[in-house]
Design a protein around this motif. Structure first.
Motif, PDB file in Angstrom:
ATOM      1  N   LYS A   1       0.860  -1.182   0.000  1.00 55.35           N
ATOM      2  CA  LYS A   1       0.000   0.000   0.000  1.00 55.35           C
ATOM      3  C   LYS A   1       0.897   1.233   0.000  1.00 55.35           C
ATOM      4  N   THR A   2       0.663   2.126  -0.945  1.00 52.82           N
ATOM      5  CA  THR A   2       1.498   3.321  -1.067  1.00 52.82           C
ATOM      6  C   THR A   2       0.651   4.586  -1.039  1.00 52.82           C
ATOM      7  N   VAL A   3       1.338   5.699  -0.894  1.00 53.58           N
ATOM      8  CA  VAL A   3       0.699   7.009  -0.989  1.00 53.58           C
ATOM      9  C   VAL A   3       1.660   7.935  -1.733  1.00 53.58           C
TER      10      VAL A   3
ATOM     11  N   LEU B   1       8.082  16.074   4.403  1.00 54.15           N
ATOM     12  CA  LEU B   1       7.394  15.137   3.520  1.00 54.15           C
ATOM     13  C   LEU B   1       5.895  15.207   3.813  1.00 54.15           C
ATOM     14  N   VAL B   2       5.106  15.510   2.781  1.00 58.67           N
ATOM     15  CA  VAL B   2       3.661  15.677   2.948  1.00 58.67           C
ATOM     16  C   VAL B   2       2.939  14.661   2.070  1.00 58.67           C
ATOM     17  N   GLU B   3       2.033  13.895   2.658  1.00 62.41           N
ATOM     18  CA  GLU B   3       1.251  12.926   1.901  1.00 62.41           C
ATOM     19  C   GLU B   3       0.112  13.629   1.164  1.00 62.41           C
ATOM     20  N   ILE B   4      -0.169  13.149  -0.045  1.00 65.12           N
ATOM     21  CA  ILE B   4      -1.240  13.716  -0.848  1.00 65.12           C
ATOM     22  C   ILE B   4      -2.526  12.937  -0.566  1.00 65.12           C
ATOM     23  N   GLU B   5      -3.498  13.619  -0.030  1.00 60.56           N
ATOM     24  CA  GLU B   5      -4.741  12.979   0.385  1.00 60.56           C
ATOM     25  C   GLU B   5      -5.434  12.311  -0.809  1.00 60.56           C
ATOM     26  N   GLY B   6      -5.916  11.101  -0.579  1.00 59.35           N
ATOM     27  CA  GLY B   6      -6.662  10.395  -1.605  1.00 59.35           C
ATOM     28  C   GLY B   6      -5.815   9.705  -2.650  1.00 59.35           C
TER      29      GLY B   6
END
Length: 484
Positions: free
Chosen positions: A366-368, A382-387
């Motif tokens: 599972k990745t983001v 480091l910022v995750e991109i929602e969705g």
């Protein structure tokens, strides 16, 4: 130097490669060499550029315009003398070095740079073919004994230099053959191991003693090591970086170096129980460096169902980034021969979970998607991109994330100080224990083969000064011209 109009008259020409469908059926080197006349022509492109920045780009300080000019003049033996004056093992760097010298080439400002690395390889291969590279044992011995721990490029370079100074040198290697990561960390299709063996034969004939299957501090008593007059530690940075990610203990999550080492041993007839194979599997390689690329090439040779590469950093530009202007090492997209053999590459992606079945086997990742938030004066965030979460089918995940530093076995048993990165502290390569020196990745952290050779040479000179009060060994600024 060179042909005055050489770079205007001739374009850069590189080696070609055996077709992909043929080369992935074996583990042999697959370059198709240029002809002698073509190499001479390439040497002619290197002219007197005033200030040859290639010198500063090369950690060894190789005399690049000088040996290029000798190739242009077809003075191959002189070219070999010049090349070996600063580099103990050009047959390694000529195959494996990323060639920072070429990125610093003055011609590279406006055109394709000189093909320095390929010229270097051709010089040393010609020298071996003609029999110019012969054992050169020292004429006299000092009576001093030196132990070198580790037989990678730093250890081998240090050993040869110290032997040339007349010391009696013993090299300890914990694996079953000499070469360190050159032997088992680099796939055979990039460096056939006979290339290592022929050089080791020269070193043995010069008087160096090699002891394999000897893990100092484990199956070799540390007190026996202390019996030597001086010690050179070149054990590398071998602590592998893992991922603190849920499911990382799944069967099928494997360190890249284990995967590569097993395959190289199998190539040479060793039997590996439960060898990790990519055959018929969906393979994901996490990490975008050279080790990751090597995993891609090996997986394709295994016959993987699919090969995918993840990198958490942004995709580099195709050309040189404005943030790394000439003559600096460029931030630039690198597409290796292994990538060209078949690989889906992905950037700005982070693994969130290794998904496993009830028996503990890896089935998916599972990745983001992520982005880097840059604020001047602060560390990048480091910022995750929602969705953007995604599930990737995966039977084998190879962790090619680099190394965090050297192992602690020797530092703890010898009472050596380490820095905040766990590297062995040293001033002029000398540790806090006066007769113990260190060089290569063990001292500076994970780095390039060319830096390892440079460090081994420089550290050998400092150890020689410690033992003898002075040294005739060369420095990077003042190479020597050995008779070959």
């Amino acid at each position: 130097m060179g042909k005055v109009t050489g770079f205007k008259d001739f374009e850069r020409q590189d080696e070609s490669y055996i077709e992909v469908k043929e080369r992935v059926t074996n583990y042999n080197e697959f370059t198709i060499p240029l002809s002698e006349s073509e190499i001479v022509t390439q040497g002619s492109r290197c002219m007197d550029c005033g200030i040859p920045f290639c010198h500063s780009g090369c950690p060894l300080g190789n005399l690049i315009p000088d040996f290029n000019h000798m190739v242009y003049q077809e003075e191959w033996q002189k070219a070999s003398w010049i090349l070996h004056s600063t580099n103990n093992f050009p047959e390694f760097t000529g195959r494996l070095c990323p060639a920072p010298c070429e990125k610093a080439c003055v011609l590279g400002i406006i055109e394709d740079p000189i093909s320095i690395e390929n010229i270097e390889k051709n010089i040393v291969e010609r020298a071996f073919k003609e029999g110019w590279i012969k054992p050169q044992p020292p004429k006299t011995r000092t009576g001093k004994t030196v132990a070198v721990v580790g037989s990678g490029p730093a250890g081998l370079a240090a050993a040869q230099q110290l032997n040339r100074a007349g010391h009696t040198v013993t090299v300890f290697e914990r694996d079953n053959a000499i070469g360190g990561l050159l032997r088992y960390g680099i796939p055979n299709f990039k460096l056939e191991k006979g290339i290592i063996d022929r050089r080791v034969t020269i070193l043995e004939a010069e008087g160096i003693t090699f002891k394999v299957n000897t893990n100092v501090g484990i199956n070799y008593d540390i007190n026996d090591l202390k019996a030597f007059d001086a010690i050179m530690l070149c054990g590398g940075a071998t602590e592998r970086r893992g991922l603190p990610t849920p499911g990382a203990d799944a069967e099928g999550v494997v360190q890249a170096m284990d995967f590569l080492t097993q395959q190289t041993k199998v190539v040479f007839g060793e039997k590996i129980e439960n060898q990790v194979l990519a055959t018929g599997k969906d393979v994901i390689v996490i990490g975008g460096g050279d080790t990751g690329s090597d995993c891609v090439g090996t997986s394709n040779r295994h016959g993987a169902k699919s090969v995918t590469n993840f990198e958490i950093m942004p995709k580099p530009p195709v050309g040189r980034s404005a943030s790394t202007p000439w003559p600096y090492w460029p931030l630039q997209l690198k597409t290796s021969t292994s990538h060209k053999e078949g690989c889906e590459r992905n950037w700005l992606i982070n693994t969130k979970e290794f998904i496993k079945d009830a028996s503990g086997k890896l089935t998916a990742l599972k990745t983001v998607n992520v982005e880097w938030k840059i604020v001047p004066g602060q560390r990048p965030e480091l910022v995750e991109i929602e969705g953007s979460e995604k599930i990737w089918p995966c039977d084998l995940a190879l962790l090619a994330l680099g190394f965090t530093g050297p192992e602690k076995t020797l530092s703890e048993q010898l009472g050596l100080e380490t820095d905040f990165r766990s590297n062995y502290k040293a001033s002029n390569y000398q540790t806090n224990v006066p007769n113990i020196f260190t060089a290569g990745d063990m001292r500076r952290g994970q780095s390039l083969i060319v830096w390892a050779i440079s460090e081994g040479r420089e550290a050998a000179r400092q150890l020689d000064i410690y033992l003898m009060g002075k040294s005739d060994l060369p420095t990077k600024e003042n190479g020597d011209l050995p008779a070959l």
